[in-house]
Design an enzyme around this catalytic site. Sequence first.
Site, mmCIF file in Angstrom:
data_model
loop_
_atom_site.group_PDB
_atom_site.id
_atom_site.type_symbol
_atom_site.label_atom_id
_atom_site.label_comp_id
_atom_site.label_asym_id
_atom_site.label_seq_id
_atom_site.Cartn_x
_atom_site.Cartn_y
_atom_site.Cartn_z
ATOM 1 N N ARG A 1 0.510 -0.852 0.046
ATOM 2 C CA ARG A 1 -0.092 0.201 -0.019
ATOM 3 C C ARG A 1 0.829 1.260 0.212
ATOM 4 N NH1 ARG A 1 -5.069 1.886 3.029
ATOM 5 N NH2 ARG A 1 -3.758 3.259 4.072
ATOM 6 N N THR B 1 -0.669 7.400 -1.329
ATOM 7 C CA THR B 1 -2.157 7.147 -2.257
ATOM 8 C C THR B 1 -3.311 6.113 -1.901
ATOM 9 O OG1 THR B 1 -1.894 6.058 -3.489
ATOM 10 C CG2 THR B 1 -1.143 7.687 -4.666
ATOM 11 N N ASP C 1 -2.585 -12.946 10.439
ATOM 12 C CA ASP C 1 -1.820 -13.043 9.817
ATOM 13 C C ASP C 1 -1.320 -14.119 8.839
ATOM 14 O OD1 ASP C 1 0.305 -11.768 8.175
ATOM 15 O OD2 ASP C 1 0.396 -9.867 8.894
ATOM 16 N N ASP D 1 2.823 -13.689 9.417
ATOM 17 C CA ASP D 1 3.820 -13.618 10.287
ATOM 18 C C ASP D 1 3.646 -15.720 11.153
ATOM 19 O OD1 ASP D 1 4.286 -11.344 10.330
ATOM 20 O OD2 ASP D 1 2.072 -10.717 11.599
#
Length: 221
Positions: free
Chosen positions: A114, A118, A212, A215
């Site tokens: 990401r 923006t 996650d 992870d």
Amino acid sequence: MSLSAQAVGHARLHQLAQTHQLKALMTIIRDQNTPRGDFVFYSDRVIRLLVEEGLNYLPVVNKEVITPMGVPFQGVAFEGRICGVSIMRAGESMEQGLRDVCTSVRTGKVLIQRDERTAQPKLYYSKLPKDIANRWVLLLDPMLATGGSAIKCIEVLLEAGVKEERILFINLICSPEGALAMLEQFPKLQIITAEIDEGMDQQKFILPGLGDFGDRYFGTE
Ligand code: URA
């Protein structure tokens, strides 16, 4: 109709057969108390099932062989060549499962994150097989949440000349929103997944999900 029902009934979203075995494997990897070694072992088993299922969507041609009994057998052979592309980092966990089934398969990598400015997914790195435009692509990412990274990755593949109908997105758990967004944007894409979940939380983690994945798989919790 709810998003979940739309996703479950979608003709290009293929869920693995919901057998007791699959349910048991998914229960282990979803359990927050599962130790890392077991998480990796049982995730790898589901990944193997997913890759095997993905191969069912490749085209074949008729092929006759002669059995040791001297009798002809009318079979088939895979037509066309494949490669894998993993979406870093979690998708890399699926590369070995692909290699276990398709020896010496070529594997590209794409890193999308990401953009803080923006808030859009941005391509940071890609390394793809040179002849990828002539191949079927098994695109690997275990968790499909919003679909932002996967959509960006498919745009990268299309720019590299891959035909949309030759992309198979291989995924462990998807949110209905993410899966439907991808299928709407790419009308020839097929998704192969183990389970379709209920939705996402505010942080865009899948619910009930498994936390996650990267992870837990790579031990960076
Ligand atoms: N990525 C993960 O690892 N887990 C989620 O729930 C969503 C994205």
